[in-house]
Design a protein around this motif. Structure first.
Motif, mmCIF file in Angstrom:
data_model
loop_
_atom_site.group_PDB
_atom_site.id
_atom_site.type_symbol
_atom_site.label_atom_id
_atom_site.label_comp_id
_atom_site.label_asym_id
_atom_site.label_seq_id
_atom_site.Cartn_x
_atom_site.Cartn_y
_atom_site.Cartn_z
ATOM 1 N N THR A 1 32.947 43.037 34.086
ATOM 2 C CA THR A 1 32.226 41.861 33.604
ATOM 3 C C THR A 1 31.839 40.957 34.760
ATOM 4 O O THR A 1 30.704 40.462 34.829
ATOM 5 N N ALA A 2 32.761 40.727 35.697
ATOM 6 C CA ALA A 2 32.495 39.841 36.829
ATOM 7 C C ALA A 2 31.364 40.356 37.712
ATOM 8 O O ALA A 2 30.746 39.575 38.443
ATOM 9 N N ARG A 3 31.077 41.646 37.629
ATOM 10 C CA ARG A 3 30.043 42.241 38.480
ATOM 11 C C ARG A 3 28.670 42.317 37.806
ATOM 12 O O ARG A 3 27.740 42.928 38.341
ATOM 13 N N LEU A 4 28.555 41.692 36.623
ATOM 14 C CA LEU A 4 27.243 41.547 36.010
ATOM 15 C C LEU A 4 26.436 40.532 36.814
ATOM 16 O O LEU A 4 26.975 39.799 37.647
ATOM 17 N N ASP A 5 25.140 40.482 36.543
ATOM 18 C CA ASP A 5 24.341 39.516 37.302
ATOM 19 C C ASP A 5 24.587 38.096 36.776
ATOM 20 O O ASP A 5 25.191 37.889 35.723
ATOM 21 N N GLY A 6 24.119 37.123 37.538
ATOM 22 C CA GLY A 6 24.412 35.725 37.231
ATOM 23 C C GLY A 6 23.952 35.293 35.863
ATOM 24 O O GLY A 6 24.668 34.560 35.160
ATOM 25 N N ALA A 7 22.765 35.741 35.454
ATOM 26 C CA ALA A 7 22.249 35.334 34.145
ATOM 27 C C ALA A 7 23.127 35.862 33.017
ATOM 28 O O ALA A 7 23.381 35.161 32.021
ATOM 29 N N GLU A 8 23.608 37.095 33.167
ATOM 30 C CA GLU A 8 24.468 37.671 32.140
ATOM 31 C C GLU A 8 25.807 36.927 32.074
ATOM 32 O O GLU A 8 26.319 36.637 30.980
ATOM 33 N N LEU A 9 26.364 36.610 33.236
ATOM 34 C CA LEU A 9 27.629 35.877 33.248
ATOM 35 C C LEU A 9 27.456 34.456 32.721
ATOM 36 O O LEU A 9 28.334 33.924 32.040
ATOM 37 N N ASP A 10 26.328 33.844 33.049
ATOM 38 C CA ASP A 10 26.067 32.514 32.509
ATOM 39 C C ASP A 10 26.028 32.544 30.984
ATOM 40 O O ASP A 10 26.497 31.615 30.316
ATOM 41 N N SER A 11 25.466 33.622 30.424
ATOM 42 C CA SER A 11 25.430 33.712 28.961
ATOM 43 C C SER A 11 26.836 33.813 28.393
ATOM 44 O O SER A 11 27.130 33.263 27.322
ATOM 45 N N LEU A 12 27.740 34.500 29.096
ATOM 46 C CA LEU A 12 29.134 34.582 28.664
ATOM 47 C C LEU A 12 29.781 33.202 28.687
ATOM 48 O O LEU A 12 30.476 32.803 27.735
ATOM 49 N N VAL A 13 29.567 32.439 29.753
ATOM 50 C CA VAL A 13 30.159 31.107 29.856
ATOM 51 C C VAL A 13 29.633 30.204 28.741
ATOM 52 O O VAL A 13 30.389 29.457 28.110
ATOM 53 N N ARG A 14 28.321 30.279 28.468
ATOM 54 C CA ARG A 14 27.748 29.430 27.421
ATOM 55 C C ARG A 14 28.334 29.762 26.050
ATOM 56 O O ARG A 14 28.675 28.864 25.266
ATOM 57 N N VAL A 15 28.451 31.057 25.750
ATOM 58 C CA VAL A 15 29.025 31.454 24.461
ATOM 59 C C VAL A 15 30.480 30.997 24.374
ATOM 60 O O VAL A 15 30.925 30.484 23.339
ATOM 61 N N THR A 16 31.212 31.187 25.457
ATOM 62 C CA THR A 16 32.619 30.772 25.474
ATOM 63 C C THR A 16 32.742 29.273 25.243
ATOM 64 O O THR A 16 33.609 28.814 24.477
ATOM 65 N N HIS A 17 31.869 28.509 25.879
ATOM 66 C CA HIS A 17 31.893 27.049 25.723
ATOM 67 C C HIS A 17 31.547 26.641 24.291
ATOM 68 O O HIS A 17 32.251 25.835 23.666
ATOM 69 N N GLU A 18 30.477 27.209 23.755
ATOM 70 C CA GLU A 18 30.017 26.816 22.423
ATOM 71 C C GLU A 18 30.984 27.241 21.325
ATOM 72 O O GLU A 18 31.154 26.532 20.323
ATOM 73 N N ALA A 19 31.632 28.403 21.503
ATOM 74 C CA ALA A 19 32.541 28.908 20.468
ATOM 75 C C ALA A 19 33.991 28.501 20.702
ATOM 76 O O ALA A 19 34.857 28.826 19.882
ATOM 77 N N GLY A 20 34.272 27.809 21.812
ATOM 78 C CA GLY A 20 35.640 27.390 22.090
ATOM 79 C C GLY A 20 36.573 28.545 22.357
ATOM 80 O O GLY A 20 37.685 28.595 21.813
ATOM 81 N N LEU A 21 36.138 29.483 23.212
ATOM 82 C CA LEU A 21 36.906 30.703 23.446
ATOM 83 C C LEU A 21 37.501 30.780 24.847
ATOM 84 O O LEU A 21 37.774 31.867 25.354
ATOM 85 N N TRP A 22 37.709 29.629 25.472
ATOM 86 C CA TRP A 22 38.270 29.645 26.829
ATOM 87 C C TRP A 22 39.643 30.300 26.864
ATOM 88 O O TRP A 22 40.015 30.913 27.870
ATOM 89 N N GLU A 23 40.390 30.184 25.792
ATOM 90 C CA GLU A 23 41.722 30.795 25.761
ATOM 91 C C GLU A 23 41.642 32.315 25.890
ATOM 92 O O GLU A 23 42.594 32.962 26.336
ATOM 93 N N SER A 24 40.493 32.892 25.526
ATOM 94 C CA SER A 24 40.293 34.334 25.668
ATOM 95 C C SER A 24 39.728 34.706 27.031
ATOM 96 O O SER A 24 40.053 35.755 27.584
ATOM 97 N N LEU A 25 38.854 33.846 27.576
ATOM 98 C CA LEU A 25 38.180 34.188 28.834
ATOM 99 C C LEU A 25 39.027 33.900 30.068
ATOM 100 O O LEU A 25 39.049 34.696 31.014
ATOM 101 N N LEU A 26 39.722 32.774 30.105
ATOM 102 C CA LEU A 26 40.440 32.394 31.324
ATOM 103 C C LEU A 26 41.486 33.420 31.769
ATOM 104 O O LEU A 26 41.621 33.666 32.977
#
Length: 361
Positions: A226-251
């Motif tokens: 996942t970390a080796r995806l391009d910046g736009a793809e990773l940014d989409s992950l961060v946005r979804v995590t932020h909007e859905a409140g899923l930091w406990e899963s991502l961190l």
């Protein structure tokens, strides 16, 4: 994962998942246990009529029983009857049925019968049923069956279904203990493609759910790919995590990364957004994930670290809890540089906290 369990319960009782939203706040294991209880009650309380039909099917050839199932019963009732038969007889009838009919019936089969029936079916038939389920986008039913399949069958299925279907089925898997083996069967190229599908198909919640169900080397593989995806793809992950409140899963995934991969995450545009960073800090305080978060903070750009240092407007009680947790996990080496970035008012707030004074003493 509670979302997956709620959707499974909704399918069982013929309700809309939104009507069962009150279950989302309960512990995942409790919702899963409830779902298994509901399934057991529904199948054990089947009408006496099903027992009579099942008894009658034992008196005729399997092909005749299959024809009756199609013409007189339909997929739902046929699945109910199959659940009242021994596995050998049920498998013999299923092998005489058209694949589309069987695929539809699979969604109604007593889950306690799945292992015995699948083990007796021809491998090619199991593959065709799985492919049909994928084509029908019935990923929930795929998830019910996938944990019961032998390795050679899984390999054949993986070769014939698309990446998004693999991810969706994994999200709904009924036997999460089988997921590590399924991931082992997927080479890094295929797993990377499945991870990319999370960005392309808007399936980051599903991807985080799958990652949460595995550990050790398999979770590290997911994190690194996942970390080796391009910046736009990773940014989409961060946005979804932020909007859905899923930091406990991502961190916890970020915490597994080596320095180079962690730096790639830290450079993301989305992690320069003060609103996103503030949301991360609030989530970390609520979940005590400082051990997972602070290594990432250490490689963030200075302006982003400054947002974290300001503690996103946390109150004194929250700051007190933060300091106590940092002391408990012995994270002062990572925290003190952040204190240095605070304005004078912020430093005074930290220094005045009883927990901080206790640490200094």
């Amino acid at each position: 994962m509670s979302r997956a369990e709620v959707e499974k319960i909704a399918r069982l009782v013929g309700a809309d998942a939104g009507e069962l939203g009150f279950l989302r706040g309960l512990p995942d294991e409790d919702v899963r246990a409830f779902r298994e209880q509901v399934s057991g009650v529904l199948n054990d309380g089947a009408p006496e009529m099903l027992d009579r039909i099942a008894a009658a099917t034992r008196l005729v050839p399997a092909g005749v029983a299959a024809a009756i199932s199609q013409k007189a019963l339909g997929p739902r009732l046929a699945a109910g009857v199959a659940g009242r038969l021994d596995s050998d007889r049920a498998a013999a009838i299923i092998e005489k049925l058209p694949v589309p009919f069987t695929a539809e019936a699979c969604g109604h089969l007593d889950p306690r019968k799945i292992a015995g029936i699948v083990d007796r079916l021809d491998e090619g038939l199991v593959v065709r049923i799985a492919v049909t389920l994928a084509e029908n986008r019935d990923h929930l039913t795929m998830g019910r069956f996938v944990g019961h399949m032998r390795d050679q069958v899984l390999r054949r299925i993986l070769d014939q279904v698309d990446d998004a279907a693999v991810l969706r089925a994994g999200f709904y898997v009924d036997l999460p203990e089988r997921l590590p083996r399924i991931l082992e069967l997927m080479g890094d190229d295929r797993l990377a493609a499945v991870v990319r599908s999370a960005s392309a198909e808007g399936l980051w919640e599903e991807a985080l759910g799958v990652a949460a169900m595995v550990g050790g080397d398999q979770r590290l593989r997911i994190a690194e790919l996942t970390a080796r995806l391009d910046g736009a793809e990773l940014d989409s992950l961060v946005r979804v995590t932020h909007e859905a409140g899923l930091w406990e899963s991502l961190l916890p995934l970020v915490a597994l990364l080596g320095e180079e991969d962690r730096l790639a995450v830290a450079r993301l545009d989305s992690l320069r957004d003060p609103e996103v960073l503030a949301g991360v800090v609030r989530a970390v305080v609520a979940t005590a994930l400082w051990g997972e978060f602070l290594p990432l903070v250490g490689v963030l750009p200075e302006e982003a670290r400054k947002v974290v240092a300001d503690a996103a407007g946390l109150g004194d009680a929250e700051l007190e809890g933060l300091v106590r947790e940092v002391d408990k996990q012995d994270l002062w080496e990572l925290v003190l540089p952040l204190v240095e970035l605070m304005d004078e008012a912020g430093k005074e707030r930290i220094f005045a906290l009883p927990a901080f004074r206790d640490q200094q003493e």
